[in-house]
Design a protein around this motif. Structure first.
Motif, mmCIF file in Angstrom:
data_model
loop_
_atom_site.group_PDB
_atom_site.id
_atom_site.type_symbol
_atom_site.label_atom_id
_atom_site.label_comp_id
_atom_site.label_asym_id
_atom_site.label_seq_id
_atom_site.Cartn_x
_atom_site.Cartn_y
_atom_site.Cartn_z
ATOM 1 N N LEU A 359 0.825 -1.206 0.000
ATOM 2 C CA LEU A 359 0.000 0.000 0.000
ATOM 3 C C LEU A 359 0.861 1.259 0.000
ATOM 4 O O LEU A 359 0.597 2.215 -0.734
ATOM 5 C CB LEU A 359 -0.933 0.000 1.210
ATOM 6 C CG LEU A 359 -1.998 -1.108 1.230
ATOM 7 C CD1 LEU A 359 -2.713 -1.142 2.580
ATOM 8 C CD2 LEU A 359 -3.010 -0.893 0.109
ATOM 9 N N ALA A 362 2.641 1.655 -3.331
ATOM 10 C CA ALA A 362 1.683 2.113 -4.344
ATOM 11 C C ALA A 362 1.456 3.613 -4.229
ATOM 12 O O ALA A 362 1.415 4.337 -5.234
ATOM 13 C CB ALA A 362 0.364 1.356 -4.198
ATOM 14 N N ASP A 368 -3.389 4.980 -5.298
ATOM 15 C CA ASP A 368 -4.035 4.907 -3.984
ATOM 16 C C ASP A 368 -4.862 3.631 -3.907
ATOM 17 O O ASP A 368 -5.909 3.516 -4.539
ATOM 18 C CB ASP A 368 -4.912 6.143 -3.764
ATOM 19 C CG ASP A 368 -5.325 6.293 -2.307
ATOM 20 O OD1 ASP A 368 -4.768 5.565 -1.467
ATOM 21 O OD2 ASP A 368 -6.196 7.133 -2.016
ATOM 22 N N LEU A 369 -4.370 2.659 -3.147
ATOM 23 C CA LEU A 369 -5.045 1.377 -3.008
ATOM 24 C C LEU A 369 -5.697 1.273 -1.634
ATOM 25 O O LEU A 369 -5.214 1.844 -0.658
ATOM 26 C CB LEU A 369 -4.053 0.223 -3.183
ATOM 27 C CG LEU A 369 -3.479 -0.002 -4.584
ATOM 28 C CD1 LEU A 369 -2.474 -1.148 -4.546
ATOM 29 C CD2 LEU A 369 -4.585 -0.296 -5.583
ATOM 30 N N ASP A 370 -6.745 0.504 -1.583
ATOM 31 C CA ASP A 370 -7.413 0.214 -0.321
ATOM 32 C C ASP A 370 -7.151 -1.247 0.035
ATOM 33 O O ASP A 370 -7.032 -2.104 -0.847
ATOM 34 C CB ASP A 370 -8.921 0.465 -0.454
ATOM 35 C CG ASP A 370 -9.628 0.273 0.863
ATOM 36 O OD1 ASP A 370 -10.080 -0.864 1.129
ATOM 37 O OD2 ASP A 370 -9.718 1.241 1.640
ATOM 38 N N ASN A 373 -9.221 -3.850 -1.599
ATOM 39 C CA ASN A 373 -9.108 -4.052 -3.038
ATOM 40 C C ASN A 373 -8.450 -5.413 -3.300
ATOM 41 O O ASN A 373 -7.322 -5.655 -2.847
ATOM 42 C CB ASN A 373 -8.269 -2.925 -3.653
ATOM 43 C CG ASN A 373 -8.294 -2.942 -5.174
ATOM 44 O OD1 ASN A 373 -8.394 -3.994 -5.797
ATOM 45 N ND2 ASN A 373 -8.178 -1.766 -5.770
ATOM 46 N N CYS A 376 -4.707 -5.809 -4.187
ATOM 47 C CA CYS A 376 -3.620 -5.755 -3.200
ATOM 48 C C CYS A 376 -3.082 -7.159 -2.927
ATOM 49 O O CYS A 376 -1.868 -7.388 -2.941
ATOM 50 C CB CYS A 376 -4.122 -5.139 -1.892
ATOM 51 S SG CYS A 376 -4.443 -3.379 -2.007
ATOM 52 N N LEU A 408 -3.654 -4.011 -11.810
ATOM 53 C CA LEU A 408 -4.803 -3.104 -11.762
ATOM 54 C C LEU A 408 -5.416 -2.865 -13.136
ATOM 55 O O LEU A 408 -6.393 -2.127 -13.266
ATOM 56 C CB LEU A 408 -4.374 -1.756 -11.173
ATOM 57 C CG LEU A 408 -3.931 -1.785 -9.699
ATOM 58 C CD1 LEU A 408 -3.262 -0.481 -9.327
ATOM 59 C CD2 LEU A 408 -5.140 -2.061 -8.798
#
Length: 554
Positions: A359, A362, A368-370, A373, A376, A408
Protein backbone atom coordinates in the motif's frame (compact mmCIF):
# COMPACT_ATOMS: atom_id res chain seq x y z
CA UNK A 1 23.26 44.98 14.71
CA UNK A 2 26.00 42.44 13.99
CA UNK A 3 24.59 38.91 13.59
CA UNK A 4 25.80 36.18 15.93
CA UNK A 5 28.17 33.96 13.94
CA UNK A 6 29.77 32.10 16.82
CA UNK A 7 28.22 28.90 15.47
CA UNK A 8 29.51 29.37 11.89
CA UNK A 9 31.50 26.48 10.42
CA UNK A 10 33.49 27.21 7.25
CA UNK A 11 33.30 24.22 4.94
CA UNK A 12 36.37 23.66 2.77
CA UNK A 13 35.90 21.18 -0.08
CA UNK A 14 38.91 19.36 -1.50
CA UNK A 15 37.10 16.92 -3.81
CA UNK A 16 38.88 18.30 -6.87
CA UNK A 17 42.34 17.75 -5.38
CA UNK A 18 42.43 15.33 -2.46
CA UNK A 19 39.28 13.50 -3.56
CA UNK A 20 40.65 13.01 -7.06
CA UNK A 21 43.51 10.96 -5.57
CA UNK A 22 41.07 8.10 -5.04
CA UNK A 23 42.07 4.96 -6.91
CA UNK A 24 39.95 4.58 -10.05
CA UNK A 25 38.79 8.23 -10.10
CA UNK A 26 39.90 10.47 -12.95
CA UNK A 27 38.43 13.92 -13.62
CA UNK A 28 38.74 15.80 -16.88
CA UNK A 29 39.00 19.58 -17.00
CA UNK A 30 35.32 19.80 -17.87
CA UNK A 31 34.46 17.44 -15.00
CA UNK A 32 36.31 19.66 -12.54
CA UNK A 33 34.56 22.78 -13.76
CA UNK A 34 31.11 21.20 -13.51
CA UNK A 35 31.81 19.92 -9.99
CA UNK A 36 33.14 23.33 -8.90
CA UNK A 37 29.97 25.06 -10.06
CA UNK A 38 27.83 22.42 -8.34
CA UNK A 39 29.69 22.99 -5.07
CA UNK A 40 29.33 26.75 -5.50
CA UNK A 41 25.58 26.32 -5.94
CA UNK A 42 25.51 24.16 -2.80
CA UNK A 43 26.95 27.08 -0.83
CA UNK A 44 30.42 25.68 -0.05
CA UNK A 45 32.55 28.73 0.90
CA UNK A 46 36.00 27.32 0.02
CA UNK A 47 36.70 25.07 -2.99
CA UNK A 48 40.23 23.76 -3.44
CA UNK A 49 40.82 23.54 -7.18
CA UNK A 50 44.14 21.71 -7.32
CA UNK A 51 47.88 22.30 -7.47
CA UNK A 52 48.72 24.73 -10.31
CA UNK A 53 51.97 23.75 -11.93
CA UNK A 54 51.72 20.12 -10.87
CA UNK A 55 49.93 19.30 -14.15
CA UNK A 56 48.58 21.26 -17.14
CA UNK A 57 44.95 20.39 -16.31
CA UNK A 58 45.05 22.23 -12.98
CA UNK A 59 46.62 25.29 -14.60
CA UNK A 60 43.83 25.34 -17.19
CA UNK A 61 41.21 24.86 -14.47
CA UNK A 62 42.10 28.11 -12.71
CA UNK A 63 42.22 30.04 -15.96
CA UNK A 64 38.88 28.61 -17.11
CA UNK A 65 37.27 29.70 -13.86
CA UNK A 66 38.14 33.27 -14.75
CA UNK A 67 35.94 32.82 -17.82
CA UNK A 68 33.24 30.98 -15.83
CA UNK A 69 33.50 32.59 -12.36
CA UNK A 70 31.88 31.11 -9.28
CA UNK A 71 29.01 33.01 -7.67
CA UNK A 72 29.97 32.93 -3.99
CA UNK A 73 32.74 30.41 -3.27
CA UNK A 74 36.44 31.21 -2.91
CA UNK A 75 38.48 28.98 -5.19
CA UNK A 76 41.76 28.02 -3.53
CA UNK A 77 45.11 27.05 -5.05
CA UNK A 78 47.10 24.37 -3.21
CA UNK A 79 50.86 23.93 -2.90
CA UNK A 80 53.63 22.82 -0.57
CA UNK A 81 56.12 25.06 1.20
CA UNK A 82 59.17 26.06 -0.79
CA UNK A 83 61.91 23.55 -1.44
CA UNK A 84 64.89 23.25 0.93
CA UNK A 85 68.00 25.26 0.10
CA UNK A 86 66.29 28.09 -1.81
CA UNK A 87 64.00 31.03 -1.12
CA UNK A 88 60.28 31.31 -1.72
CA UNK A 89 60.79 34.15 -4.20
CA UNK A 90 63.11 31.94 -6.28
CA UNK A 91 60.95 28.83 -6.20
CA UNK A 92 59.23 28.35 -9.58
CA UNK A 93 56.58 26.21 -7.92
CA UNK A 94 55.28 29.26 -6.04
CA UNK A 95 55.28 31.35 -9.21
CA UNK A 96 52.74 28.93 -10.68
CA UNK A 97 50.59 29.43 -7.58
CA UNK A 98 50.66 33.20 -8.00
CA UNK A 99 49.86 32.86 -11.71
CA UNK A 100 46.64 31.01 -10.82
CA UNK A 101 45.37 34.36 -9.57
CA UNK A 102 43.38 33.12 -6.56
CA UNK A 103 42.86 35.33 -3.53
CA UNK A 104 43.34 32.39 -1.14
CA UNK A 105 46.20 29.88 -1.18
CA UNK A 106 46.54 26.74 0.93
CA UNK A 107 50.12 25.79 1.79
CA UNK A 108 50.98 22.50 3.44
CA UNK A 109 54.10 21.92 5.47
CA UNK A 110 55.65 19.24 7.64
CA UNK A 111 54.63 18.93 11.29
CA UNK A 112 56.23 15.57 12.01
CA UNK A 113 59.97 15.63 12.59
CA UNK A 114 60.21 12.14 11.05
CA UNK A 115 59.01 13.55 7.70
CA UNK A 116 61.39 16.50 7.91
CA UNK A 117 64.48 14.33 8.36
CA UNK A 118 63.41 11.28 6.30
CA UNK A 119 61.30 12.76 3.47
CA UNK A 120 62.67 16.27 3.06
CA UNK A 121 66.21 15.37 4.14
CA UNK A 122 66.29 18.76 5.84
CA UNK A 123 67.06 20.00 9.32
CA UNK A 124 64.27 20.84 11.73
CA UNK A 125 65.35 24.51 11.67
CA UNK A 126 65.27 24.59 7.85
CA UNK A 127 61.71 23.23 7.88
CA UNK A 128 60.58 26.07 10.16
CA UNK A 129 62.25 28.55 7.81
CA UNK A 130 60.53 26.96 4.80
CA UNK A 131 57.12 27.40 6.44
CA UNK A 132 57.70 31.00 7.48
CA UNK A 133 59.43 32.12 4.27
CA UNK A 134 56.72 30.64 2.02
CA UNK A 135 53.82 32.22 3.87
CA UNK A 136 55.55 35.60 4.22
CA UNK A 137 56.29 35.66 0.50
CA UNK A 138 52.71 34.82 -0.48
CA UNK A 139 51.39 37.47 1.90
CA UNK A 140 53.77 40.02 0.38
CA UNK A 141 52.18 39.20 -2.99
CA UNK A 142 48.70 39.96 -1.66
CA UNK A 143 47.56 36.40 -1.02
CA UNK A 144 45.63 35.19 2.01
CA UNK A 145 46.97 31.93 3.39
CA UNK A 146 45.50 28.77 4.89
CA UNK A 147 48.22 26.59 6.39
CA UNK A 148 47.64 22.82 6.35
CA UNK A 149 49.79 21.22 9.05
CA UNK A 150 50.41 17.87 7.36
CA UNK A 151 50.67 14.81 9.64
CA UNK A 152 49.89 17.13 12.53
CA UNK A 153 48.41 14.61 14.96
CA UNK A 154 51.12 12.00 14.39
CA UNK A 155 53.76 14.69 14.66
CA UNK A 156 52.30 16.00 17.90
CA UNK A 157 52.21 12.52 19.42
CA UNK A 158 55.89 11.96 18.63
CA UNK A 159 57.31 15.43 19.32
CA UNK A 160 54.72 17.90 20.62
CA UNK A 161 57.20 20.71 21.21
CA UNK A 162 58.47 20.72 17.63
CA UNK A 163 54.99 20.26 16.14
CA UNK A 164 53.81 23.38 17.98
CA UNK A 165 56.85 25.29 16.72
CA UNK A 166 55.74 24.61 13.13
CA UNK A 167 52.33 26.12 13.86
CA UNK A 168 53.86 29.17 15.51
CA UNK A 169 56.11 29.70 12.47
CA UNK A 170 53.03 29.72 10.22
CA UNK A 171 51.16 32.08 12.54
CA UNK A 172 54.08 34.51 12.83
CA UNK A 173 54.39 34.60 9.02
CA UNK A 174 50.74 35.62 8.59
CA UNK A 175 48.63 32.49 8.03
CA UNK A 176 44.98 33.19 8.85
CA UNK A 177 43.86 29.59 9.25
CA UNK A 178 45.83 26.76 10.81
CA UNK A 179 44.42 23.40 9.72
CA UNK A 180 45.35 20.33 11.76
CA UNK A 181 45.65 17.31 9.45
CA UNK A 182 45.25 13.64 10.35
CA UNK A 183 46.99 12.70 7.12
CA UNK A 184 47.42 8.99 7.90
CA UNK A 185 43.88 8.70 9.26
CA UNK A 186 44.97 6.71 12.30
CA UNK A 187 43.91 9.06 15.11
CA UNK A 188 40.76 8.35 17.14
CA UNK A 189 38.16 10.89 18.31
CA UNK A 190 39.27 11.03 21.95
CA UNK A 191 42.83 11.78 20.82
CA UNK A 192 41.60 14.48 18.43
CA UNK A 193 39.71 16.18 21.26
CA UNK A 194 42.66 16.22 23.64
CA UNK A 195 45.21 17.39 21.07
CA UNK A 196 42.96 20.17 19.79
CA UNK A 197 42.51 21.33 23.39
CA UNK A 198 46.28 21.40 23.74
CA UNK A 199 46.61 23.49 20.59
CA UNK A 200 43.93 25.94 21.71
CA UNK A 201 45.83 26.50 24.95
CA UNK A 202 49.12 26.91 23.11
CA UNK A 203 48.05 29.42 20.45
CA UNK A 204 44.72 30.74 21.89
CA UNK A 205 42.78 31.20 18.63
CA UNK A 206 39.53 33.12 18.62
CA UNK A 207 36.37 31.77 17.05
CA UNK A 208 35.62 32.72 13.47
CA UNK A 209 33.31 35.45 12.27
CA UNK A 210 32.59 37.02 8.88
CA UNK A 211 34.56 40.14 9.86
CA UNK A 212 37.63 38.05 10.57
CA UNK A 213 37.45 35.98 7.43
CA UNK A 214 37.42 39.23 5.43
CA UNK A 215 40.12 40.91 7.52
CA UNK A 216 43.70 39.71 6.91
CA UNK A 217 44.75 41.14 10.28
CA UNK A 218 42.39 38.90 12.24
CA UNK A 219 43.75 36.47 14.80
CA UNK A 220 44.44 32.87 13.90
CA UNK A 221 41.63 30.36 13.55
CA UNK A 222 41.72 26.56 13.57
CA UNK A 223 40.61 24.03 10.99
CA UNK A 224 40.71 20.24 10.72
CA UNK A 225 41.42 17.82 7.86
CA UNK A 226 40.75 14.13 8.56
CA UNK A 227 41.22 10.91 6.61
CA UNK A 228 39.14 7.78 7.02
CA UNK A 229 41.71 5.01 7.44
CA UNK A 230 40.27 4.12 10.87
CA UNK A 231 36.68 4.75 9.69
CA UNK A 232 36.45 7.72 12.07
CA UNK A 233 37.06 10.71 9.76
CA UNK A 234 33.59 12.21 10.29
CA UNK A 235 33.66 11.54 14.04
CA UNK A 236 37.16 13.03 14.26
CA UNK A 237 36.09 16.22 12.49
CA UNK A 238 33.07 16.57 14.76
CA UNK A 239 35.27 16.04 17.83
CA UNK A 240 37.55 18.85 16.62
CA UNK A 241 34.61 21.20 16.06
CA UNK A 242 33.36 20.51 19.56
CA UNK A 243 36.73 21.75 20.84
CA UNK A 244 36.60 25.03 18.93
CA UNK A 245 37.70 24.28 15.36
CA UNK A 246 35.78 26.43 12.86
CA UNK A 247 36.96 25.17 9.46
CA UNK A 248 36.24 21.61 8.34
CA UNK A 249 37.94 20.19 5.26
CA UNK A 250 36.52 17.17 3.46
CA UNK A 251 35.28 15.77 0.17
CA UNK A 252 31.91 15.01 -1.35
CA UNK A 253 30.97 11.35 -0.90
CA UNK A 254 34.16 10.88 1.13
CA UNK A 255 36.31 10.46 -1.98
CA UNK A 256 40.05 10.39 -1.38
CA UNK A 257 43.24 8.39 -1.35
CA UNK A 258 43.28 4.97 0.35
CA UNK A 259 40.08 4.88 2.47
CA UNK A 260 39.00 8.41 1.65
CA UNK A 261 38.50 11.72 3.42
CA UNK A 262 35.89 13.04 5.82
CA UNK A 263 32.58 12.86 3.97
CA UNK A 264 30.98 16.29 3.69
CA UNK A 265 27.65 14.64 2.86
CA UNK A 266 27.63 13.32 6.43
CA UNK A 267 29.52 16.12 8.14
CA UNK A 268 27.35 19.01 6.97
CA UNK A 269 23.97 17.58 8.11
CA UNK A 270 25.45 16.27 11.36
CA UNK A 271 26.92 19.66 12.20
CA UNK A 272 23.94 21.66 11.05
CA UNK A 273 20.93 19.51 11.91
CA UNK A 274 22.22 17.66 14.96
CA UNK A 275 24.58 20.13 16.61
CA UNK A 276 23.09 23.47 15.58
CA UNK A 277 26.09 24.87 13.71
CA UNK A 278 25.62 26.89 10.54
CA UNK A 279 27.37 25.47 7.46
CA UNK A 280 25.19 26.32 4.46
CA UNK A 281 21.68 27.73 4.03
CA UNK A 282 18.74 25.44 4.74
CA UNK A 283 17.53 25.64 1.15
CA UNK A 284 21.03 24.67 -0.02
CA UNK A 285 21.10 21.74 2.40
CA UNK A 286 18.04 20.42 0.56
CA UNK A 287 20.26 20.12 -2.53
CA UNK A 288 22.76 17.85 -0.76
CA UNK A 289 21.45 14.52 -2.09
CA UNK A 290 21.22 15.84 -5.64
CA UNK A 291 24.76 17.26 -5.42
CA UNK A 292 26.12 13.97 -4.07
CA UNK A 293 24.59 11.99 -6.92
CA UNK A 294 25.57 14.57 -9.54
CA UNK A 295 29.21 14.41 -8.46
CA UNK A 296 29.24 10.60 -8.38
CA UNK A 297 27.82 10.65 -11.92
CA UNK A 298 30.51 13.07 -13.11
CA UNK A 299 33.18 10.96 -11.39
CA UNK A 300 31.74 7.87 -13.11
CA UNK A 301 31.46 6.06 -9.78
CA UNK A 302 28.33 4.23 -8.66
CA UNK A 303 26.64 6.10 -5.80
CA UNK A 304 26.85 4.41 -2.41
CA UNK A 305 23.22 3.39 -1.98
CA UNK A 306 23.70 2.88 1.76
CA UNK A 307 25.47 6.19 2.43
CA UNK A 308 24.01 8.06 5.43
CA UNK A 309 21.73 11.01 4.62
CA UNK A 310 22.12 10.93 0.81
CA UNK A 311 22.06 7.23 -0.09
CA UNK A 312 19.13 5.66 -1.90
CA UNK A 313 18.59 3.37 1.11
CA UNK A 314 19.20 6.00 3.81
CA UNK A 315 15.46 6.32 4.44
CA UNK A 316 14.29 2.98 3.01
CA UNK A 317 11.98 0.74 5.04
CA UNK A 318 11.56 -2.95 4.29
CA UNK A 319 10.22 -4.78 7.36
CA UNK A 320 6.43 -4.77 7.59
CA UNK A 321 6.41 -3.58 11.21
CA UNK A 322 8.77 -0.73 10.34
CA UNK A 323 6.61 0.32 7.42
CA UNK A 324 3.42 0.34 9.49
CA UNK A 325 5.10 2.45 12.18
CA UNK A 326 6.64 4.92 9.72
CA UNK A 327 3.30 5.35 8.01
CA UNK A 328 1.85 6.47 11.35
CA UNK A 329 4.82 8.55 12.51
CA UNK A 330 8.14 8.76 10.62
CA UNK A 331 10.02 9.52 13.85
CA UNK A 332 9.62 5.89 14.86
CA UNK A 333 12.36 4.76 12.44
CA UNK A 334 13.91 7.95 11.00
CA UNK A 335 16.41 10.19 12.78
CA UNK A 336 15.42 13.23 10.70
CA UNK A 337 13.13 14.20 7.85
CA UNK A 338 14.69 13.00 4.57
CA UNK A 339 13.52 16.14 2.78
CA UNK A 340 15.86 18.31 4.88
CA UNK A 341 18.81 16.85 2.95
CA UNK A 342 16.94 16.47 -0.33
CA UNK A 343 16.35 12.74 0.03
CA UNK A 344 13.04 10.88 0.21
CA UNK A 345 11.42 8.06 2.11
CA UNK A 346 11.25 4.77 0.25
CA UNK A 347 9.12 1.75 1.02
CA UNK A 348 11.00 -1.33 -0.14
CA UNK A 349 9.08 -4.33 -1.37
CA UNK A 350 10.37 -7.88 -1.17
CA UNK A 351 9.27 -11.37 -0.18
CA UNK A 352 9.34 -10.10 3.42
CA UNK A 353 6.71 -7.49 2.62
CA UNK A 354 3.23 -7.30 4.02
CA UNK A 355 0.18 -5.45 2.76
CA UNK A 356 1.38 -2.25 4.44
CA UNK A 357 4.50 -2.26 2.22
CA UNK A 358 2.46 -2.75 -0.93
CA UNK A 359 0.00 0.00 0.00
CA UNK A 360 2.76 2.43 0.94
CA UNK A 361 4.77 1.65 -2.18
CA UNK A 362 1.68 2.11 -4.34
CA UNK A 363 1.10 5.54 -2.81
CA UNK A 364 4.72 6.52 -3.57
CA UNK A 365 3.90 5.86 -7.25
CA UNK A 366 0.69 7.86 -7.06
CA UNK A 367 -1.55 4.76 -6.87
CA UNK A 368 -4.03 4.91 -3.98
CA UNK A 369 -5.04 1.38 -3.01
CA UNK A 370 -7.41 0.21 -0.32
CA UNK A 371 -6.78 -2.91 1.76
CA UNK A 372 -10.10 -4.27 0.61
CA UNK A 373 -9.11 -4.05 -3.04
CA UNK A 374 -8.53 -7.63 -4.29
CA UNK A 375 -5.65 -6.31 -6.40
CA UNK A 376 -3.62 -5.75 -3.20
CA UNK A 377 -3.57 -9.46 -2.36
CA UNK A 378 -2.91 -10.30 -5.99
CA UNK A 379 0.09 -7.94 -6.12
CA UNK A 380 1.47 -9.33 -2.86
CA UNK A 381 1.05 -12.91 -4.02
CA UNK A 382 2.56 -12.20 -7.42
CA UNK A 383 5.47 -10.38 -5.79
CA UNK A 384 6.32 -13.34 -3.59
CA UNK A 385 5.99 -15.79 -6.49
CA UNK A 386 8.35 -13.77 -8.66
CA UNK A 387 10.91 -13.23 -5.90
CA UNK A 388 10.85 -16.98 -5.31
CA UNK A 389 11.81 -17.35 -8.97
CA UNK A 390 14.73 -15.00 -8.45
CA UNK A 391 13.32 -11.56 -9.21
CA UNK A 392 14.42 -8.73 -6.90
CA UNK A 393 12.13 -5.74 -6.63
CA UNK A 394 13.97 -3.94 -3.83
CA UNK A 395 16.36 -2.54 -6.41
CA UNK A 396 13.94 -2.58 -9.36
CA UNK A 397 11.19 -0.13 -8.52
CA UNK A 398 10.43 0.48 -12.19
CA UNK A 399 9.53 -3.18 -12.69
CA UNK A 400 7.45 -3.20 -9.50
CA UNK A 401 5.46 -0.16 -10.65
CA UNK A 402 4.74 -1.97 -13.92
CA UNK A 403 3.74 -5.09 -11.98
CA UNK A 404 1.22 -3.08 -9.93
CA UNK A 405 -0.23 -1.42 -13.00
CA UNK A 406 -0.56 -4.81 -14.67
CA UNK A 407 -2.54 -6.16 -11.71
CA UNK A 408 -4.80 -3.10 -11.76
CA UNK A 409 -5.33 -3.28 -15.52
CA UNK A 410 -3.62 0.11 -15.90
CA UNK A 411 -0.44 -0.90 -17.70
CA UNK A 412 -0.19 1.03 -20.94
CA UNK A 413 0.99 -1.03 -23.90
CA UNK A 414 3.45 1.18 -25.77
CA UNK A 415 4.68 -1.71 -27.91
CA UNK A 416 4.52 -5.49 -28.17
CA UNK A 417 7.44 -7.81 -28.77
CA UNK A 418 6.92 -10.25 -31.64
CA UNK A 419 10.34 -11.89 -31.43
CA UNK A 420 14.07 -11.39 -31.89
CA UNK A 421 17.06 -13.25 -33.28
CA UNK A 422 20.74 -12.87 -32.45
CA UNK A 423 23.90 -13.68 -34.35
CA UNK A 424 27.26 -13.44 -32.60
CA UNK A 425 30.64 -13.73 -34.24
CA UNK A 426 33.67 -13.97 -31.99
CA UNK A 427 36.58 -14.53 -34.34
CA UNK A 428 40.05 -15.39 -33.00
CA UNK A 429 42.28 -12.35 -32.72
CA UNK A 430 44.99 -12.53 -35.37
CA UNK A 431 47.19 -9.88 -33.85
CA UNK A 432 45.47 -7.04 -35.66
CA UNK A 433 44.00 -4.24 -33.56
CA UNK A 434 40.49 -4.78 -34.95
CA UNK A 435 39.48 -8.09 -33.38
CA UNK A 436 36.48 -7.12 -31.24
CA UNK A 437 33.43 -9.40 -30.89
CA UNK A 438 30.56 -8.66 -33.22
CA UNK A 439 26.83 -9.14 -32.73
CA UNK A 440 23.78 -8.60 -34.95
CA UNK A 441 20.24 -8.42 -33.56
CA UNK A 442 17.07 -8.63 -35.61
CA UNK A 443 13.86 -7.68 -33.81
CA UNK A 444 10.18 -7.49 -34.61
CA UNK A 445 7.82 -5.33 -32.57
CA UNK A 446 4.30 -4.06 -33.01
CA UNK A 447 3.29 -0.44 -32.28
CA UNK A 448 -0.36 0.57 -32.63
CA UNK A 449 -1.04 -2.56 -34.67
CA UNK A 450 1.84 -1.92 -37.05
CA UNK A 451 4.69 -4.44 -37.26
CA UNK A 452 8.24 -3.12 -37.48
CA UNK A 453 11.26 -5.24 -38.37
CA UNK A 454 14.67 -3.76 -37.59
CA UNK A 455 18.28 -4.90 -37.25
CA UNK A 456 21.26 -3.36 -35.48
CA UNK A 457 24.85 -4.21 -34.68
CA UNK A 458 26.68 -4.04 -31.38
CA UNK A 459 29.88 -5.11 -29.72
CA UNK A 460 27.87 -7.71 -27.84
CA UNK A 461 24.43 -9.32 -27.96
CA UNK A 462 22.84 -7.07 -25.31
CA UNK A 463 24.16 -3.93 -26.96
CA UNK A 464 22.84 -5.12 -30.34
CA UNK A 465 19.41 -5.97 -28.86
CA UNK A 466 19.18 -2.57 -27.18
CA UNK A 467 20.19 -0.76 -30.37
CA UNK A 468 17.70 -2.72 -32.53
CA UNK A 469 14.83 -2.10 -30.12
CA UNK A 470 15.54 1.63 -29.94
CA UNK A 471 15.84 1.80 -33.73
CA UNK A 472 12.43 0.16 -34.10
CA UNK A 473 10.72 2.48 -31.61
CA UNK A 474 12.37 5.89 -31.92
CA UNK A 475 10.23 7.04 -34.84
CA UNK A 476 7.11 6.41 -32.76
CA UNK A 477 8.59 7.65 -29.47
CA UNK A 478 11.36 10.21 -30.16
CA UNK A 479 11.89 10.69 -26.40
CA UNK A 480 13.66 7.30 -26.41
CA UNK A 481 16.61 9.13 -27.94
CA UNK A 482 17.15 10.76 -24.54
CA UNK A 483 17.18 7.46 -22.60
CA UNK A 484 20.49 5.81 -21.79
CA UNK A 485 21.74 2.93 -19.65
CA UNK A 486 23.70 3.97 -16.57
CA UNK A 487 24.34 0.56 -15.02
CA UNK A 488 24.06 -3.13 -15.89
CA UNK A 489 24.43 -5.84 -13.24
CA UNK A 490 24.36 -9.63 -13.64
CA UNK A 491 23.90 -12.03 -10.74
CA UNK A 492 24.09 -15.82 -10.94
CA UNK A 493 21.41 -17.17 -8.61
CA UNK A 494 22.24 -20.88 -8.44
CA UNK A 495 25.87 -21.29 -9.34
CA UNK A 496 25.83 -25.00 -8.51
CA UNK A 497 24.06 -25.67 -11.81
CA UNK A 498 26.98 -24.35 -13.85
CA UNK A 499 26.22 -22.83 -17.23
CA UNK A 500 22.53 -23.71 -16.82
CA UNK A 501 22.25 -21.37 -13.82
CA UNK A 502 19.43 -18.91 -13.48
CA UNK A 503 20.54 -15.31 -14.04
CA UNK A 504 19.15 -12.06 -12.69
CA UNK A 505 19.90 -8.87 -14.60
CA UNK A 506 19.36 -5.37 -13.22
CA UNK A 507 19.43 -2.48 -15.67
CA UNK A 508 19.50 1.12 -14.49
CA UNK A 509 18.33 3.74 -17.00
CA UNK A 510 18.12 7.52 -17.02
CA UNK A 511 16.61 10.34 -19.03
CA UNK A 512 19.09 12.86 -17.65
CA UNK A 513 16.75 13.90 -14.83
CA UNK A 514 15.43 10.67 -13.35
CA UNK A 515 16.87 7.20 -12.80
CA UNK A 516 14.95 3.93 -12.71
CA UNK A 517 15.85 0.27 -12.44
CA UNK A 518 14.22 -2.76 -14.02
CA UNK A 519 14.85 -6.47 -13.63
CA UNK A 520 14.82 -9.64 -15.72
CA UNK A 521 15.31 -13.28 -14.70
CA UNK A 522 15.93 -16.32 -16.88
CA UNK A 523 18.21 -19.31 -17.34
CA UNK A 524 19.15 -17.53 -20.59
CA UNK A 525 21.21 -14.43 -19.83
CA UNK A 526 20.11 -12.81 -23.10
CA UNK A 527 16.44 -13.32 -22.25
CA UNK A 528 16.98 -11.89 -18.76
CA UNK A 529 18.83 -8.91 -20.23
CA UNK A 530 16.12 -8.35 -22.81
CA UNK A 531 13.38 -8.38 -20.15
CA UNK A 532 15.21 -5.73 -18.15
CA UNK A 533 16.05 -3.56 -21.17
CA UNK A 534 12.48 -3.73 -22.55
CA UNK A 535 10.93 -2.79 -19.20
CA UNK A 536 13.50 0.00 -18.85
CA UNK A 537 12.33 1.57 -22.11
CA UNK A 538 8.69 0.94 -21.25
CA UNK A 539 9.03 2.55 -17.83
CA UNK A 540 10.84 5.54 -19.29
CA UNK A 541 7.94 6.04 -21.69
CA UNK A 542 5.51 5.72 -18.78
CA UNK A 543 7.35 8.44 -16.83
CA UNK A 544 7.36 10.69 -19.89
CA UNK A 545 3.65 10.08 -20.51
CA UNK A 546 2.80 10.81 -16.86
CA UNK A 547 4.85 14.00 -16.94
CA UNK A 548 2.99 15.19 -20.05
CA UNK A 549 -0.38 14.54 -18.38
CA UNK A 550 0.70 16.37 -15.22
CA UNK A 551 1.89 19.34 -17.29
CA UNK A 552 -1.36 19.47 -19.25
CA UNK A 553 -3.38 19.49 -16.03
CA UNK A 554 -1.28 22.15 -14.32
Amino acid sequence: MTPDTSNQIWIYDTTLRDGAQREGLSLSLEDKLRIAHQLDQLGIPFIEGGWPGANPKDVQFFWKLKEQPLQQAEVVAFCSTRRPGTTAAQDSMLQAILAAGTRWVTIFGKSWDLHVTESLKASLEENLAMIGDTIEYLRSQGRRVIYDAEHWFDGYKHNPEYALQTLKSAIAAGAEWIVLCDTNGGTLPHEISQIVRDVVKAIAPEESSPSKIQNPKSKIQLGVHTHNDSDTAVANAIAAVMEGVRMVQGTMNGYGERCGNANLCSLIPNLQLKLGYSCIKDEQLKQLTQASRFISEIANLAPDEHAPFVGLSAFAHKGGIHVSAVERNPLTYEHLEPETVGNRRRIVVSDQSGLSNVLAKARSFGIDLDKQNPACRHILQRLKELENEGYQFEAAEGSFDLLMREALGQREKFFELKGFRLHCDIAPCDGESNCLPYALATIKVSVNGKDILEAAEGNGPVAALDAALRKALVNFYPIIGQFYLTDYKVRILNSNTGTSAKTRVLVESSNGHQRWTTVGVSTNILEASYQAVVEGLEYGLLLHSSAKVALANS
